[in-house]
Design an enzyme around this catalytic site. Structure first.
Site, short mmCIF file in Angstrom:
data_model
loop_
_atom_site.label_atom_id
_atom_site.label_comp_id
_atom_site.label_asym_id
_atom_site.label_seq_id
_atom_site.Cartn_x
_atom_site.Cartn_y
_atom_site.Cartn_z
N HIS A 67 -1.44 17.84 -16.99
CA HIS A 67 -0.60 18.52 -16.01
C HIS A 67 -1.45 18.99 -14.83
O HIS A 67 -1.33 20.13 -14.36
CB HIS A 67 0.14 19.69 -16.65
CG HIS A 67 1.03 19.29 -17.79
ND1 HIS A 67 2.26 18.68 -17.61
CD2 HIS A 67 0.86 19.39 -19.12
CE1 HIS A 67 2.80 18.43 -18.79
NE2 HIS A 67 1.97 18.83 -19.72
N TYR A 335 -5.64 23.42 -24.97
CA TYR A 335 -5.51 24.17 -23.72
C TYR A 335 -6.73 25.05 -23.49
O TYR A 335 -7.23 25.18 -22.37
CB TYR A 335 -4.26 25.05 -23.75
CG TYR A 335 -2.94 24.35 -23.64
CD1 TYR A 335 -2.83 22.97 -23.76
CD2 TYR A 335 -1.77 25.06 -23.42
CE1 TYR A 335 -1.61 22.33 -23.66
CE2 TYR A 335 -0.54 24.43 -23.32
CZ TYR A 335 -0.47 23.07 -23.45
OH TYR A 335 0.76 22.45 -23.36
#
Length: 361
Positions: A67, A335
């Site tokens: 992303h 993440y």
């Protein structure tokens, strides 16, 4: 007469303390070794996942490994109180909760054309008044392609471009599909999916299951999604061949007023899978309107308030807990690895700041 030689030896308390500290340190070292994969090089780790993202898309210092292309947004969430019987989380009480969010494209290339993929994502951080936070990431697709971290890693490997062609090897993609029949629902959807002209008109699905816990202690497996009020296809800001039309469209829409989404929470029934994001729940499941997300402003991600936020899906307030979905801890760990890499890279840039976009590779 007292004879000290007949007394049992006293334990050396200091020696015992040091032994305990040494044992604890050794246990921690072993734990770090296990997480890092040092003790089992063949085990899947967050580092291997992030390395594979880089192998697929390239490395862009200072950017998220997935992303990577996106924009920051800010606004608030207006709770409706309809979710309060199911979750004690303060965010669902009537009133406003500040939100810092991010719209983005999947993939690790921050310069990818907006039309390159049919999926858009929405990430949100709710800052509750009691100091707790809720972070969530959603995607504009009905199901996830795979249901395990190992399957996701295999998918990334299959998508790695062949140096000779610059595209994934069809044989490796076919082998992946044959080994992962759970991808069927996603592949069926993606056949007809087309890149949308606006972030504002997308429905964003949570995909992973979570658990709401009420004030009474009763647990309720749930999934959530955000459904937009806007339904028109796009704005006049879109220009033919513009690779960045999504950011322009969003800015134009917000110049005319806030954008809104309803946060809808679906309650599972017995037998609905909570550990498999490739399987949608039946449409007749009870859904509650938990409130309205209002987006008021957008800023570039290079300088906006979302830049330094890790949208870890396991940052949850009291009243919301993780389910048994194996993707959740894997997402959280990956993440964190991505966050540490990009912030470390930022720290080594001149002036501890990112260079202008036009100066980056």
């Amino acid at each position: 007469m007292h004879d000290p030689s007949l007394q049992p030896a006293r334990p050396n308390r200091h020696l015992g303390s040091w032994a305990w500290i040494a044992a604890t340190a050794a246990a921690c070292l072993l734990a770090f070794g296990y997480v890092g994969g040092w003790l089992d090089p063949g085990r899947l780790t967050p580092t291997r996942i992030i390395n594979q993202f880089q192998a697929d898309a390239g490395t862009f210092p200072g950017y998220r490994r997935n992303h990577a292309k996106g924009v920051c947004v800010t606004g608030y969430f207006q709770g409706s109180a309809q979710a309060q019987p199911y979750s004690s989380a303060q965010v669902f009480a009537p009133g406003r909760t500040p939100v810092v969010g991010r719209f983005a494209l999947p993939g690790g290339n921050p310069y990818a054309p907006d039309s390159s993929v049919p999926i858009r994502s929405m990430a949100l951080r709710f800052a509750l008044a009691n100091g707790q936070q809720w972070r969530t990431g959603m995607n504009s697709m009905p199901v996830f392609p795979v249901n395990t971290p190992q399957g996701f890693y295999a998918q990334l490997q299959a998508q790695q471009p062949d140096p000779k062609t610059g595209k994934p090897d069809p044989a490796k993609v076919a082998a992946f599909i044959a080994a992962h029949p759970e991808t069927a629902a996603f592949r069926q959807w993606v056949k007809s999916a087309k890149p949308s002209a606006s972030y504002a008109t997308e429905t964003y699905q949570g995909l992973d299951a979570f658990v709401f816990v009420g004030a009474d202690g009763v647990r309720h497996p749930v999934r959530w999604r955000t459904v937009p009020e806007a339904t028109d296809a796009g704005s006049d800001a879109i220009k033919a061949g513009d690779p960045d039309y999504l950011a322009a469209d969003l800015a134009q829409r917000l110049s005319q007023g806030p954008l809104r989404w309803r946060l809808l929470v679906t309650l599972a029934e017995p037998g609905d899978p909570t550990n498999d994001a490739t399987k949608a729940w039946p449409d007749d499941r009870r859904t509650i309107d938990a409130g309205t997300l209002v987006i008021e402003h957008t800023e570039p991600q290079e300088s906006g308030p979302c830049r330094d936020i890790n949208y870890d899906p396991l940052v949850l307030p009291a009243g919301i807990e993780a389910s048994d979905d194996p993707l959740l801890p894997a997402r959280s760990a990956a993440y964190a690895t991505s966050y540490l890499r990009r912030t470390s890279e930022e720290a080594h840039l001149p002036g501890a700041a990112r260079p202008p976009a036009e100066a980056r590779p």
